[in-house]
Write a protein that holds these residues in place. Structure first.
Motif, short mmCIF file in Angstrom:
data_model
loop_
_atom_site.label_atom_id
_atom_site.label_comp_id
_atom_site.label_asym_id
_atom_site.label_seq_id
_atom_site.Cartn_x
_atom_site.Cartn_y
_atom_site.Cartn_z
N LEU A 182 0.84 -1.20 0.00
CA LEU A 182 0.00 0.00 0.00
C LEU A 182 0.87 1.25 0.00
CD1 LEU A 182 -2.73 -0.84 2.69
CD2 LEU A 182 -2.82 -1.14 0.21
N PRO A 183 0.37 2.33 -0.59
CA PRO A 183 1.16 3.57 -0.57
C PRO A 183 1.19 4.16 0.84
CG PRO A 183 -0.99 3.95 -1.56
CD PRO A 183 -0.92 2.49 -1.29
N PHE A 184 2.18 5.02 1.09
CA PHE A 184 2.24 5.73 2.36
C PHE A 184 1.13 6.78 2.40
CE2 PHE A 184 6.88 4.72 1.88
CZ PHE A 184 6.94 3.89 2.99
N THR A 185 0.79 7.22 3.62
CA THR A 185 -0.06 8.40 3.79
C THR A 185 0.80 9.47 4.46
OG1 THR A 185 -1.94 6.93 4.20
CG2 THR A 185 -2.22 9.23 4.81
N THR A 186 0.72 10.69 3.95
CA THR A 186 1.53 11.77 4.53
C THR A 186 0.62 12.85 5.11
OG1 THR A 186 1.52 13.03 2.48
CG2 THR A 186 3.32 11.45 2.75
N LYS A 187 1.25 13.77 5.82
CA LYS A 187 0.48 14.89 6.36
C LYS A 187 -0.21 15.67 5.23
CE LYS A 187 0.62 17.71 10.36
NZ LYS A 187 0.67 17.12 11.64
N ASP A 188 0.49 15.76 4.09
CA ASP A 188 -0.10 16.47 2.94
C ASP A 188 -1.37 15.78 2.44
OD1 ASP A 188 1.41 18.64 2.77
OD2 ASP A 188 2.82 17.86 1.27
N ASP A 189 -1.36 14.43 2.46
CA ASP A 189 -2.58 13.71 2.06
C ASP A 189 -3.72 14.10 2.98
OD1 ASP A 189 -1.44 12.20 -0.01
OD2 ASP A 189 -0.64 10.73 1.40
N LEU A 190 -3.42 14.18 4.28
CA LEU A 190 -4.48 14.54 5.23
C LEU A 190 -4.98 15.95 4.94
CD1 LEU A 190 -3.46 13.13 8.74
CD2 LEU A 190 -4.50 12.01 6.81
N ARG A 191 -4.06 16.85 4.60
CA ARG A 191 -4.47 18.22 4.29
C ARG A 191 -5.35 18.26 3.05
NH1 ARG A 191 1.01 20.30 5.63
NH2 ARG A 191 0.80 21.02 7.78
N ARG A 192 -4.94 17.48 2.06
CA ARG A 192 -5.71 17.46 0.81
C ARG A 192 -7.10 16.90 1.02
NH1 ARG A 192 -0.87 16.65 -1.87
NH2 ARG A 192 -0.93 14.41 -1.62
N ALA A 193 -7.20 15.99 1.99
CA ALA A 193 -8.50 15.36 2.24
C ALA A 193 -9.39 16.21 3.15
CB ALA A 193 -8.29 13.99 2.87
N PHE A 194 -8.95 17.42 3.45
CA PHE A 194 -9.70 18.33 4.31
C PHE A 194 -11.10 18.57 3.75
CE2 PHE A 194 -11.10 22.57 5.51
CZ PHE A 194 -10.84 22.59 6.87
N PRO A 195 -12.21 18.63 4.47
CA PRO A 195 -12.18 18.48 5.92
C PRO A 195 -12.38 17.05 6.41
CG PRO A 195 -14.33 19.27 5.22
CD PRO A 195 -13.49 19.10 3.97
N HIS A 196 -13.08 16.18 5.60
CA HIS A 196 -13.30 14.84 6.17
C HIS A 196 -13.21 13.73 5.13
CE1 HIS A 196 -17.25 15.70 4.62
NE2 HIS A 196 -17.43 16.66 5.50
N GLY A 197 -12.25 13.91 4.21
CA GLY A 197 -12.10 12.91 3.14
C GLY A 197 -11.72 11.53 3.62
N LEU A 198 -11.05 11.42 4.78
CA LEU A 198 -10.62 10.10 5.23
C LEU A 198 -11.65 9.41 6.13
CD1 LEU A 198 -7.75 11.34 4.40
CD2 LEU A 198 -6.84 9.74 6.04
N VAL A 199 -12.73 10.09 6.37
CA VAL A 199 -13.71 9.52 7.30
C VAL A 199 -14.43 8.35 6.62
CG1 VAL A 199 -15.84 10.00 8.57
CG2 VAL A 199 -13.97 11.64 8.60
N CYS A 200 -14.49 7.23 7.31
CA CYS A 200 -15.03 6.00 6.71
C CYS A 200 -16.33 5.56 7.37
CB CYS A 200 -13.98 4.89 6.81
SG CYS A 200 -12.54 5.22 5.84
N VAL A 201 -16.96 6.43 8.11
CA VAL A 201 -18.29 6.12 8.68
C VAL A 201 -19.19 7.32 8.31
CG1 VAL A 201 -17.40 4.78 10.64
CG2 VAL A 201 -17.74 7.24 10.90
N PRO A 202 -20.51 7.14 8.38
CA PRO A 202 -21.36 8.32 8.15
C PRO A 202 -20.95 9.40 9.16
CG PRO A 202 -22.67 6.31 8.29
CD PRO A 202 -21.27 5.92 8.66
N ILE A 203 -20.88 10.62 8.70
CA ILE A 203 -20.33 11.69 9.55
C ILE A 203 -21.14 11.85 10.85
CG2 ILE A 203 -21.51 13.72 8.58
CD1 ILE A 203 -17.76 13.60 8.99
N GLU A 204 -22.43 11.44 10.82
CA GLU A 204 -23.25 11.53 12.04
C GLU A 204 -22.75 10.58 13.12
OE1 GLU A 204 -24.34 11.81 8.51
OE2 GLU A 204 -25.52 10.04 9.07
#
Ligand code: ADP
Ligand code: ZN
Length: 431
Positions: free
Chosen positions: A57-79
């Protein structure tokens, strides 16, 4: 002695089987997020069937997290999420980390496990001198301390007089504190003619959130008359509690039922064998809201392969040497601020605060170390002080391979900052 012996002392094969099951489940869950669908498309696998698959699998970096702002990495319904923590975001979008109720419960349990390992018990009184709010240091330890059953004082950082008053009034036995602040607290107690251990009941401090050397730990222990335990963590994984020292204070057990660790070469990203120093890469195994895979922490450490005397099977990492991006390059020579701290702390008469300044002079880098020394030394002769400066310069040269300029200054001459200490001022870009 153990909070959860079955987990903490689980035989390695069983622990690895548990990791694999959790990792495979987490991977499947992650595919529900558009971010991960795309992120994993560059990898070569559709499911995880062995721990070695992770390397594909590829690495995840702080920049990836920034790019996914605000909740791109969230894997459950936001509620389903109940809390977020966020970094300051002074350089672009902040990184945001979300938690479900279950995530928070398991984090609290992990913290309770860690505190119990260091010797904290229900009867203790816990004064939490870390920042509450978006920073994870305050709330992270808070819920763990309550879960363990300690009387927990959410005082937050700063206001040293008030800290001391609380220490005395409520018979605090354990404090959670930044290492740089622990040294200042010790100095304030000394100024108030109070002896920790006699005038307070403090017996243990939990220190973390910023790099510090073994020398600083010993100094904290000596000045406060306590045992100091190192606590490591980062918001992207949860916060504090990722790794923690046991009673042997010899490396930090990284909780491998929650996180999968790798050490990689920071330049090439290639995995390094146990024992070799490199960058810590972490994968969450049971985070619901926001699983993170192969996160590049930038923190430099190594895995200690030998089993620990305490009987826990979770492998230890060595004290963090610093962040990959803390490394200074001075006229081509690599220097970590912690190398400088190590030398300073080994010298008697050197006080609790120091700062490293780098500038350009005649096209060359010039490194100056300003260090506070004990007041009594200033009553000595000028030659005495010069001799001490030269002596520190010589000892630094042995460690960092060139001679810096050392300037001795009086106690409290270096301004103190709220929050994590900044040891380096690099003026080269602005010259
Ligand atoms: P930020 O990255 O904004 O400082 P965090 O609070 O998540 O936000 O900080 C995590 C970082 O703090 C780690 O990646 C590491 O560099 C540092 N850190 C945390 N605990 C320790 C520790 N015990 N020793 C050394 N460094 C630490
Ligand atoms: Zn141990």
């Amino acid at each position: 002695m153990y909070w959860n012996k079955d987990i903490e002392c689980m035989p390695r094969e069983k622990l690895q089987a548990l990791q694999l099951k959790r990792l495979a489940d987490s991977f499947q869950r992650a595919l529900s997020s558009p971010f991960y669908k795309e992120h994993f498309a560059s990898g070569k696998i559709k499911s995880i069937s062995s721990l070695d698959d992770l390397e594909k699998l590829p690495f995840t970096t702080k920049d990836d997290l920034r790019r996914a702002f605000p909740h791109g990495l969230v894997c459950v319904p936001i509620e389903e999420t109940v809390r977020l923590h966020s970094s300051s975001g002074t350089t672009g979008n902040p990184t945001v980390v979300y938690h479900t109720k279950n995530d928070l419960d398991i984090w609290a349990d992990l913290m309770a496990r860690s505190l119990y390992m260091a010797g904290a018990r229900k009867e203790d009184v816990f004064q939490n001198m870390m920042g509450y709010g978006l920073f994870t240091g305050g709330l992270g330890l808070h819920y763990g301390a309550e879960k363990l059953g300690m009387l927990t004082i959410p005082i937050g950082p700063g206001n040293t007089h008030r800290q001391i008053w609380f220490l005395q009034q409520f018979h605090t036995t354990i404090a959670h504190i930044l290492p740089s602040y622990a040294l200042r607290l010790a100095a304030a107690l000394r100024d108030a003619n109070l002896e920790s251990g006699k005038d307070t009941r403090l017996k243990m401090v939990i220190v973390g959130a910023e790099p510090h050397t073994e020398g600083v730990r010993r100094k904290i222990e000596e000045l406060l008359g306590v045992k100091a335990f190192n606590c490591y963590g980062l918001s992207e994984m949860c916060g504090p509690g990722v790794a923690f020292e046991c009673e042997h204070q010899n490396g930090l057990h990284l909780w491998e039922d929650h996180f999968f660790m790798e050490i990689v070469d920071p330049e090439t990203g290639k995995r390094l064998p146990d024992g070799e120093e490199g960058e810590l890469v972490l994968t969450t195994l049971i985070r619901e809201a926001m699983p993170v895979f192969r996160y590049r922490t930038r923190d430099i450490t190594s895995i200690i392969p030998e089993p620990c005397l305490c009987g826990r099977t979770h492998r230890r990492i060595s004290r963090i040497k610093g962040r990959d991006d803390d490394m200074l390059i001075i006229n081509g020579v690599n220097v970590f601020p912690m190398q400088i701290e190590k030398v300073l702390m080994s010298i008697s008469g050197v006080g609790t605060n120091y700062i490293i300044e780098v500038k350009k002079q005649n096209y060359m880098d010039k490194l100056t170390v300003k260090v506070e020394i004990h007041e009594e030394l200033f009553t000595g002769t000028l030659e005495g002080l010069e001799k001490l400066e030269l002596d520190i310069e010589r000892q630094l040269k042995d460690e960092i391979l060139f001679t810096p300029v050392v300037k001795l200054v009086e106690p409290n001459a270096i301004p103190v900052v709220q929050g994590k200490v900044k040891r380096v001022i690099d003026l080269r870009q602005t010259d």
